[in-house]
Write an enzyme that holds these catalytic residues in place. Sequence first.
Site, PDB file in Angstrom:
ATOM      1  CB  CYS A   1      -5.658   0.523  16.708  1.00  0.00           C
ATOM      2  SG  CYS A   1      -5.877  -0.073  15.032  1.00  0.00           S
TER       3      CYS A   1
ATOM      4  CB  SER B   1      -5.861   7.064  10.320  1.00  0.00           C
ATOM      5  OG  SER B   1      -6.359   5.743  10.335  1.00  0.00           O
TER       6      SER B   1
ATOM      7  CG  HIS C   1      -3.502   4.604  13.139  1.00  0.00           C
ATOM      8  ND1 HIS C   1      -3.047   4.289  14.399  1.00  0.00           N
ATOM      9  CD2 HIS C   1      -4.654   3.889  12.977  1.00  0.00           C
ATOM     10  CE1 HIS C   1      -3.886   3.424  14.965  1.00  0.00           C
ATOM     11  NE2 HIS C   1      -4.851   3.156  14.128  1.00  0.00           N
TER      12      HIS C   1
HETATM   13  N1  COA Z   1      -5.142  10.539   4.185  1.00  0.00           N
HETATM   14  C1  COA Z   1      -4.578  11.406   3.288  1.00  0.00           C
HETATM   15  N2  COA Z   1      -3.960  10.993   2.159  1.00  0.00           N
HETATM   16  C2  COA Z   1      -3.879   9.664   1.946  1.00  0.00           C
HETATM   17  C3  COA Z   1      -4.425   8.720   2.840  1.00  0.00           C
HETATM   18  C4  COA Z   1      -5.076   9.211   3.986  1.00  0.00           C
HETATM   19  N3  COA Z   1      -5.625   8.375   4.854  1.00  0.00           N
HETATM   20  N4  COA Z   1      -4.184   7.465   2.371  1.00  0.00           N
HETATM   21  C5  COA Z   1      -3.507   7.626   1.210  1.00  0.00           C
HETATM   22  N5  COA Z   1      -3.324   8.931   0.960  1.00  0.00           N
HETATM   23  C6  COA Z   1      -2.693   9.526  -0.204  1.00  0.00           C
HETATM   24  C7  COA Z   1      -1.341   8.923  -0.488  1.00  0.00           C
HETATM   25  O1  COA Z   1      -0.310   9.670   0.116  1.00  0.00           O
HETATM   26  C8  COA Z   1      -1.280   9.012  -2.011  1.00  0.00           C
HETATM   27  O2  COA Z   1      -0.957  10.361  -2.355  1.00  0.00           O
HETATM   28  P1  COA Z   1       0.032  10.666  -3.611  1.00  0.00           P
HETATM   29  O3  COA Z   1      -0.689  10.091  -4.802  1.00  0.00           O
HETATM   30  O4  COA Z   1       0.124  12.160  -3.596  1.00  0.00           O
HETATM   31  O5  COA Z   1       1.300   9.949  -3.291  1.00  0.00           O
HETATM   32  C9  COA Z   1      -2.720   8.790  -2.458  1.00  0.00           C
HETATM   33  O6  COA Z   1      -3.530   9.186  -1.317  1.00  0.00           O
HETATM   34  C10 COA Z   1      -3.028   7.346  -2.826  1.00  0.00           C
HETATM   35  O7  COA Z   1      -2.474   6.521  -1.827  1.00  0.00           O
HETATM   36  P2  COA Z   1      -2.685   4.954  -1.782  1.00  0.00           P
HETATM   37  O8  COA Z   1      -1.576   4.393  -0.937  1.00  0.00           O
HETATM   38  O9  COA Z   1      -2.857   4.404  -3.172  1.00  0.00           O
HETATM   39  O10 COA Z   1      -4.050   4.837  -0.993  1.00  0.00           O
HETATM   40  P3  COA Z   1      -4.879   3.538  -0.800  1.00  0.00           P
HETATM   41  O11 COA Z   1      -6.095   3.651  -1.649  1.00  0.00           O
HETATM   42  O12 COA Z   1      -4.047   2.322  -0.967  1.00  0.00           O
HETATM   43  O13 COA Z   1      -5.287   3.647   0.736  1.00  0.00           O
HETATM   44  C11 COA Z   1      -6.946   4.039   2.370  1.00  0.00           C
HETATM   45  C12 COA Z   1      -6.193   4.620   1.179  1.00  0.00           C
HETATM   46  C13 COA Z   1      -7.876   5.097   2.920  1.00  0.00           C
HETATM   47  C14 COA Z   1      -7.783   2.832   1.923  1.00  0.00           C
HETATM   48  C15 COA Z   1      -5.901   3.613   3.448  1.00  0.00           C
HETATM   49  O14 COA Z   1      -5.179   4.755   3.862  1.00  0.00           O
HETATM   50  C16 COA Z   1      -6.558   2.963   4.649  1.00  0.00           C
HETATM   51  O15 COA Z   1      -6.907   1.791   4.612  1.00  0.00           O
HETATM   52  N6  COA Z   1      -6.728   3.702   5.756  1.00  0.00           N
HETATM   53  C17 COA Z   1      -7.336   3.163   6.954  1.00  0.00           C
HETATM   54  C18 COA Z   1      -6.323   2.423   7.779  1.00  0.00           C
HETATM   55  C19 COA Z   1      -6.996   1.697   8.908  1.00  0.00           C
HETATM   56  O16 COA Z   1      -8.037   1.086   8.777  1.00  0.00           O
HETATM   57  N7  COA Z   1      -6.389   1.717  10.096  1.00  0.00           N
HETATM   58  C20 COA Z   1      -6.918   1.083  11.256  1.00  0.00           C
HETATM   59  C21 COA Z   1      -7.961   1.946  11.810  1.00  0.00           C
HETATM   60  S1  COA Z   1      -8.958   1.180  13.046  1.00  0.00           S
END
Ligand code: COA
Length: 369
Positions: free
Chosen positions: A83, A205, A325
């Site tokens: 990242c 994020s 991100h």
């Molecule tokens: N913040 C706010 N809303 C979020 C979100 C977040 N981080 N991630 C997903 N959403 C929302 C989506 O827009 C969706 O909304 P909707 O139903 O109104 O369309 C809903 O939540 C479900 O989204 P989905 O894609 O099914 O989420 P997910 O469960 O597949 O993923 C996380 C959620 C948190 C697991 C994923 O965002 C993630 O892995 N984040 C971390 C990324 C990371 O590790 N980056 C590197 C950092 S070092």
Amino acid sequence: MKISILGSYQTQFGELWDQGLRELLKEAAFGAIKDAGIKPSQVEAIFVANKAGGGFSNKRHISSLASQMFNHFPPSLRIEAACASGGIALVTAEQAILSGRYKTVLVVGVEKMTDVSSQETTKILTSAADVIHEYGSTFPALYALLAKAHISKYGTTREQLSAVSVKNHRHALDNPQAQFHKKLTIDQVSNSQLVADPLRLLDCSPITDGAAAVVLTSKKSLGKPKILGYGQGQDTLDLASRSSLTELKATQTAAKFAYKEAGVKASQIQVAELHDCFTIAELLATEDLGFVAHGKSGNFALEGKTTYGGKIVINPSGGLKACGHPVGATGVKQLVYISKLIKKDQFKIGLTHNVGGSGATAVVHIVGK
Ligand code: COA
């Protein structure tokens, strides 16, 4: 240091169904060149930040993809540092300029993350951790360990973590390029779906498509924002080998170099884009960069000291949390956002902070005029 940010550009961040990696790369690159007011033929070299084009879009050799967008095929290099790819690409470009080899270069960060399932995305992201010593741990899980350590040592509260997310989502309302334009309350964040205890959905994020680019030059550029100093710090890839889980030594090292080179103190920084991949990461950075004493960042955020009218404005773009991100693009986007604020004279001195992995790599830039 005499490097100016001649031009900059950020694409829309979000789930961009109609744009692939190639289109995002092109939009950001030529957007920055147009903003710089130069001809494409004046770009002497390209530095492309990208974490995982191979895994996300089956696209490697992205450096040549970038070079062939230009009639004169400038030399091009792709940089990967998880990242922190964007931050390290900037450092590489700056060193190339400082060596005297080039005067004007393009740095472009890009990531197209949403073409694969969330499970596949998580697997690809996890490759930036120590996959042997931390087998099975995802990034939310690793940062959850850091959060638990902070809670246990300093009594950091659920409400304080949530305050970071609420503030960054509020800031993103003013950023048209941000992924989310949704105002949140502390209760919404605190009661959102649990991801890795104590981190919840709204502490994380998101997964994002996007690109950002800057044109850097050593040529005299009156009125343009300048890089006053930068630093890079490193630490172990795995958390188990670290002496402390309540601070990121890589951030502290990067900050030390950057502050020294710029000749400024932490107390002089008015605005900062920090690497808030999870809410706890913003709290750790607020302390490691010296904006507040260790253990005090939670209250600092909750009391509104990190927003307009407080002591320092942290993540005016919405940060990684709400602006989004796209991992390879983030470090470049932070510089795009801060340099625009400096150019408009909204602030005098700003800082960017970009982290790779759970703190193995960190880059800090200080920007002024
Ligand atoms: N913040 C706010 N809303 C979020 C979100 C977040 N981080 N991630 C997903 N959403 C929302 C989506 O827009 C969706 O909304 P909707 O139903 O109104 O369309 C809903 O939540 C479900 O989204 P989905 O894609 O099914 O989420 P997910 O469960 O597949 O993923 C996380 C959620 C948190 C697991 C994923 O965002 C993630 O892995 N984040 C971390 C990324 C990371 O590790 N980056 C590197 C950092 S070092």
